[in-house]
Design a protein around this motif. Structure first.
Motif, PDB file in Angstrom:
ATOM      1  N   PHE A   1       0.806  -1.210   0.000  1.00 37.59           N
ATOM      2  CA  PHE A   1       0.000   0.000   0.000  1.00 37.59           C
ATOM      3  C   PHE A   1       0.850   1.276   0.000  1.00 37.59           C
ATOM      4  O   PHE A   1       0.325   2.377   0.189  1.00 37.59           O
ATOM      5  N   LYS A   2       2.152   1.166  -0.215  1.00 36.75           N
ATOM      6  CA  LYS A   2       3.053   2.307  -0.012  1.00 36.75           C
ATOM      7  C   LYS A   2       2.749   3.505  -0.928  1.00 36.75           C
ATOM      8  O   LYS A   2       3.078   4.637  -0.598  1.00 36.75           O
ATOM      9  N   GLU A   3       2.103   3.262  -2.085  1.00 35.86           N
ATOM     10  CA  GLU A   3       1.802   4.361  -3.002  1.00 35.86           C
ATOM     11  C   GLU A   3       0.429   4.984  -2.754  1.00 35.86           C
ATOM     12  O   GLU A   3       0.022   5.890  -3.472  1.00 35.86           O
ATOM     13  N   ARG A   4      -0.281   4.526  -1.735  1.00 27.88           N
ATOM     14  CA  ARG A   4      -1.629   5.021  -1.473  1.00 27.88           C
ATOM     15  C   ARG A   4      -1.606   6.351  -0.724  1.00 27.88           C
ATOM     16  O   ARG A   4      -0.561   6.805  -0.234  1.00 27.88           O
ATOM     17  N   SER A   5      -2.762   6.964  -0.558  1.00 25.27           N
ATOM     18  CA  SER A   5      -2.889   8.222   0.185  1.00 25.27           C
ATOM     19  C   SER A   5      -3.135   7.920   1.662  1.00 25.27           C
ATOM     20  O   SER A   5      -3.999   7.105   2.001  1.00 25.27           O
ATOM     21  N   PHE A   6      -2.380   8.601   2.538  1.00 20.66           N
ATOM     22  CA  PHE A   6      -2.462   8.353   3.978  1.00 20.66           C
ATOM     23  C   PHE A   6      -2.712   9.642   4.745  1.00 20.66           C
ATOM     24  O   PHE A   6      -2.391  10.745   4.289  1.00 20.66           O
ATOM     25  N   TYR A   7      -3.245   9.466   5.948  1.00 20.67           N
ATOM     26  CA  TYR A   7      -3.392  10.574   6.895  1.00 20.67           C
ATOM     27  C   TYR A   7      -3.024  10.051   8.273  1.00 20.67           C
ATOM     28  O   TYR A   7      -3.572   9.026   8.710  1.00 20.67           O
ATOM     29  N   GLN A   8      -2.105  10.737   8.951  1.00 19.99           N
ATOM     30  CA  GLN A   8      -1.673  10.299  10.279  1.00 19.99           C
ATOM     31  C   GLN A   8      -2.639  10.853  11.324  1.00 19.99           C
ATOM     32  O   GLN A   8      -2.537  12.000  11.737  1.00 19.99           O
ATOM     33  N   HIS A   9      -3.581  10.021  11.731  1.00 16.89           N
ATOM     34  CA  HIS A   9      -4.620  10.455  12.668  1.00 16.89           C
ATOM     35  C   HIS A   9      -4.029  10.759  14.041  1.00 16.89           C
ATOM     36  O   HIS A   9      -4.400  11.721  14.697  1.00 16.89           O
ATOM     37  N   ASN A  10      -3.128   9.893  14.492  1.00 15.39           N
ATOM     38  CA  ASN A  10      -2.353  10.096  15.724  1.00 15.39           C
ATOM     39  C   ASN A  10      -1.125   9.183  15.617  1.00 15.39           C
ATOM     40  O   ASN A  10      -1.004   8.426  14.646  1.00 15.39           O
ATOM     41  N   PRO A  11      -0.191   9.214  16.574  1.00 13.97           N
ATOM     42  CA  PRO A  11       1.031   8.416  16.423  1.00 13.97           C
ATOM     43  C   PRO A  11       0.804   6.915  16.258  1.00 13.97           C
ATOM     44  O   PRO A  11       1.639   6.223  15.675  1.00 13.97           O
ATOM     45  N   THR A  12      -0.333   6.409  16.746  1.00 13.44           N
ATOM     46  CA  THR A  12      -0.567   4.960  16.669  1.00 13.44           C
ATOM     47  C   THR A  12      -1.617   4.564  15.633  1.00 13.44           C
ATOM     48  O   THR A  12      -1.910   3.388  15.473  1.00 13.44           O
ATOM     49  N   THR A  13      -2.186   5.545  14.915  1.00 15.38           N
ATOM     50  CA  THR A  13      -3.240   5.241  13.942  1.00 15.38           C
ATOM     51  C   THR A  13      -2.960   5.931  12.611  1.00 15.38           C
ATOM     52  O   THR A  13      -2.920   7.160  12.539  1.00 15.38           O
ATOM     53  N   THR A  14      -2.795   5.109  11.573  1.00 11.82           N
ATOM     54  CA  THR A  14      -2.572   5.600  10.217  1.00 11.82           C
ATOM     55  C   THR A  14      -3.794   5.274   9.370  1.00 11.82           C
ATOM     56  O   THR A  14      -4.225   4.117   9.305  1.00 11.82           O
ATOM     57  N   LEU A  15      -4.361   6.290   8.734  1.00  9.16           N
ATOM     58  CA  LEU A  15      -5.550   6.104   7.906  1.00  9.16           C
ATOM     59  C   LEU A  15      -5.162   6.089   6.429  1.00  9.16           C
ATOM     60  O   LEU A  15      -4.358   6.914   5.986  1.00  9.16           O
ATOM     61  N   MET A  16      -5.731   5.161   5.671  1.00  3.02           N
ATOM     62  CA  MET A  16      -5.462   5.040   4.241  1.00  3.02           C
ATOM     63  C   MET A  16      -6.758   5.251   3.463  1.00  3.02           C
ATOM     64  O   MET A  16      -7.787   4.646   3.763  1.00  3.02           O
ATOM     65  N   ARG A  17      -6.699   6.112   2.443  1.00  2.88           N
ATOM     66  CA  ARG A  17      -7.888   6.425   1.635  1.00  2.88           C
ATOM     67  C   ARG A  17      -8.303   5.221   0.796  1.00  2.88           C
ATOM     68  O   ARG A  17      -7.481   4.563   0.173  1.00  2.88           O
ATOM     69  N   THR A  18      -9.586   4.907   0.837  1.00  2.00           N
ATOM     70  CA  THR A  18     -10.098   3.837  -0.013  1.00  2.00           C
ATOM     71  C   THR A  18     -10.175   4.319  -1.466  1.00  2.00           C
ATOM     72  O   THR A  18     -10.398   5.498  -1.730  1.00  2.00           O
ATOM     73  N   THR A  19     -10.006   3.390  -2.394  1.00  3.26           N
ATOM     74  CA  THR A  19      -9.959   3.718  -3.813  1.00  3.26           C
ATOM     75  C   THR A  19     -11.355   3.681  -4.441  1.00  3.26           C
ATOM     76  O   THR A  19     -12.330   3.256  -3.810  1.00  3.26           O
ATOM     77  N   VAL A  20     -11.418   4.078  -5.708  1.00  8.98           N
ATOM     78  CA  VAL A  20     -12.671   4.041  -6.443  1.00  8.98           C
ATOM     79  C   VAL A  20     -13.207   2.609  -6.521  1.00  8.98           C
ATOM     80  O   VAL A  20     -14.385   2.346  -6.237  1.00  8.98           O
ATOM     81  N   SER A  21     -12.343   1.665  -6.888  1.00  9.74           N
ATOM     82  CA  SER A  21     -12.790   0.273  -7.024  1.00  9.74           C
ATOM     83  C   SER A  21     -13.203  -0.317  -5.679  1.00  9.74           C
ATOM     84  O   SER A  21     -14.182  -1.072  -5.595  1.00  9.74           O
ATOM     85  N   GLU A  22     -12.480   0.025  -4.631  1.00  7.62           N
ATOM     86  CA  GLU A  22     -12.847  -0.457  -3.295  1.00  7.62           C
ATOM     87  C   GLU A  22     -14.199   0.098  -2.874  1.00  7.62           C
ATOM     88  O   GLU A  22     -15.021  -0.610  -2.284  1.00  7.62           O
ATOM     89  N   ASN A  23     -14.438   1.356  -3.189  1.00  2.66           N
ATOM     90  CA  ASN A  23     -15.714   1.963  -2.811  1.00  2.66           C
ATOM     91  C   ASN A  23     -16.880   1.345  -3.573  1.00  2.66           C
ATOM     92  O   ASN A  23     -17.963   1.142  -3.010  1.00  2.66           O
ATOM     93  N   ARG A  24     -16.658   1.008  -4.827  1.00  2.00           N
ATOM     94  CA  ARG A  24     -17.717   0.361  -5.586  1.00  2.00           C
ATOM     95  C   ARG A  24     -18.064  -0.988  -4.959  1.00  2.00           C
ATOM     96  O   ARG A  24     -19.234  -1.354  -4.811  1.00  2.00           O
ATOM     97  N   GLU A  25     -17.019  -1.722  -4.546  1.00  2.00           N
ATOM     98  CA  GLU A  25     -17.238  -3.022  -3.915  1.00  2.00           C
ATOM     99  C   GLU A  25     -17.863  -2.860  -2.531  1.00  2.00           C
ATOM    100  O   GLU A  25     -18.723  -3.656  -2.137  1.00  2.00           O
ATOM    101  N   LEU A  26     -17.472  -1.840  -1.797  1.00  2.00           N
ATOM    102  CA  LEU A  26     -18.073  -1.585  -0.483  1.00  2.00           C
ATOM    103  C   LEU A  26     -19.564  -1.279  -0.622  1.00  2.00           C
ATOM    104  O   LEU A  26     -20.375  -1.719   0.195  1.00  2.00           O
TER     105      LEU A  26
END
Length: 409
Positions: free
Chosen positions: A297-322
């Motif tokens: 997942f290293k090329e994905r978009s991330f947001y550091q919510h806090n030092p112990t929680t890293t958030l990764m943006r879901t993709t278009v294809s993932e959202n369609r499946e969700l």
């Protein structure tokens, strides 16, 4: 019939320690019932339920377990047996509290029995593994774990203090469980799912429904939170759901740490209780610190919510499946159901000029739901984001209407 503190453990290797706890409890006026799970030898004192009975309940016999001399098999059998025995005692109305102690084996055996008891029954485990990953032993029940600090091997200066504290804590719980409980009205209980990024919505929904007189249980959607809500729905504690934050579906699909398993979002539908469902925080998958994020997942978009929680943006294809997954789960249920879709964002991060703002991702999620959702399940499209007060009001008011209609039959 007097309820008792049920003690669960191996009296061949931990007999001295269990006798100490038993005597402390009885000195406090608490009646006890001892379930022996020891396989290796004879018990130090006579239990109320013998190891032979536990082994039979687990599908084997003490003689077979001793002759086979396989530790893994013995633990599995006694784990099943202890859970079966304690469940039977609960049905008889004998369980006022439950207690276990040990290392990994003793904790595993006792934990299975404790997890089978209803929420609210005091449950205490003294364990050598209580300072580590306790999820396998607690599950989604209100099990209290106390770290033993030293191994449970004899009564010494330190273990005496710890076991005494444990016994007195359990005695307090069972003694005051009813007398200290406030008298409350018989209210309809509802469940709400919440995340930090959907807190404004969940808070307004909760406050609105409380004004209508409902009792609200709020679950943090961290995997265990969703599981706990599903378990309480199945047990009949919850009569309606505002499932605002369905983010655990994303963690299950992509492999995040807040995975609630394959059956999330199914209990309400199967139980037939009214539910209003939204798409809160489906823009993200949760991981631990940055170094724990899988390399793929290293090329994905991330947001550091806090030092112990890293958030990764879901993709278009993932959202369609969700969207497809969410719709499929709702389609399989029989409950009065309504979906609310906030088109301007599904979390505080998925909004205009925010780190996870994703119009294409939201559109894919919307299309995934719309394409697969049963035609008789309404979906309300809203131009606002999920934390806009208008969205919260639609969720709360529609759940109240569904509950009123359900009450009228």
């Amino acid at each position: 019939m007097t309820k008792k503190a049920v003690l669960i453990g191996a009296l061949d290797t931990k007999g001295q320690e269990f006798l100490y706890v038993k005597e402390k409890l009885e000195a406090c006026g608490v009646a006890t019932l001892m379930v022996d799970t020891g396989v290796l030898g004879n018990p130090l004192f006579q239990p109320d339920v013998s190891a032979s009975e536990v082994a039979r309940a687990g599908g084997s016999s003490i003689e077979e377990l001793r002759s086979t001399n396989d530790r893994g098999t013995a633990i599995s059998v006694m784990t099943r047996g202890a859970a079966e025995i304690v469940a039977g005692l609960e049905k008889q109305g004998l369980v006022g509290a439950a207690f276990g102690m040990g290392g990994t084996a003793g904790t595993t055996v006792a934990a299975a029995a404790l997890q089978g008891l209803p929420i609210g029954v005091p449950k205490l485990l003294v364990s050598t593994v209580a300072s580590g990953n306790t999820k396998p032993y607690i599950g989604v029940k209100d099990v209290t774990m106390m770290y033993s600090v030293v191994d449970i091997a004899g009564i010494n200066q330190l273990s005496r203090r710890i076991l005494s504290n444990a016994a007195h804590a359990l005695a307090g719980m069972i003694t005051y469980m009813d007398t200290e409980q406030e008298t409350v009205e018989d209210k309809v209980t509802l469940g709400i799912t919440m995340f930090g990024v959907t807190t404004p919505c969940a808070t307004r929904v909760r406050e609105t429904l409380e004004r209508y007189g409902y009792d609200l249980l709020v679950f943090h959607a961290t995997g265990t939170g969703g599981l706990a809500m599903e378990e309480l729905i199945k047990a009949g504690y919850i009569q309606g759901v505002a499932d605002i934050t369905t983010t655990e579906l994303a963690d299950h699909l992509v492999g995040g740490i807040f995975d609630a398993g394959p059956n999330r979002l199914e209990a309400a539908g199967r139980s037939g209780i009214p539910q209003v469902v939204s798409v809160g925080a489906l823009d993200m998958v949760n991981f631990g610190p940055p170094e724990t994020v899988p390399t793929q997942f290293k090329e994905r978009s991330f947001y550091q919510h806090n030092p112990t929680t890293t958030l990764m943006r879901t993709t278009v294809s993932e959202n369609r499946e969700l969207g497809r997954l969410l719709a499929t789960k709702l389609n399989a249920g029989t409950a009065p159901t309504l979906v609310v879709f906030p088109k301007a964002g599904v979390s505080l991060l998925d909004m205009d000029a925010r780190p996870f703002d994703g119009k294409e991702e939201r559109q894919a999620l919307y299309e995934g739901i719309k394409e697969h959702l049963r035609s008789n399940i309404p979906m309300i499209d809203m131009e606002e984001d999920i934390n806009d007060p208008a969205v919260a009001d639609v969720i709360a008011e529609n759940l109240h209407k569904l509950l009123e209609l359900n009450k009228r039959g």
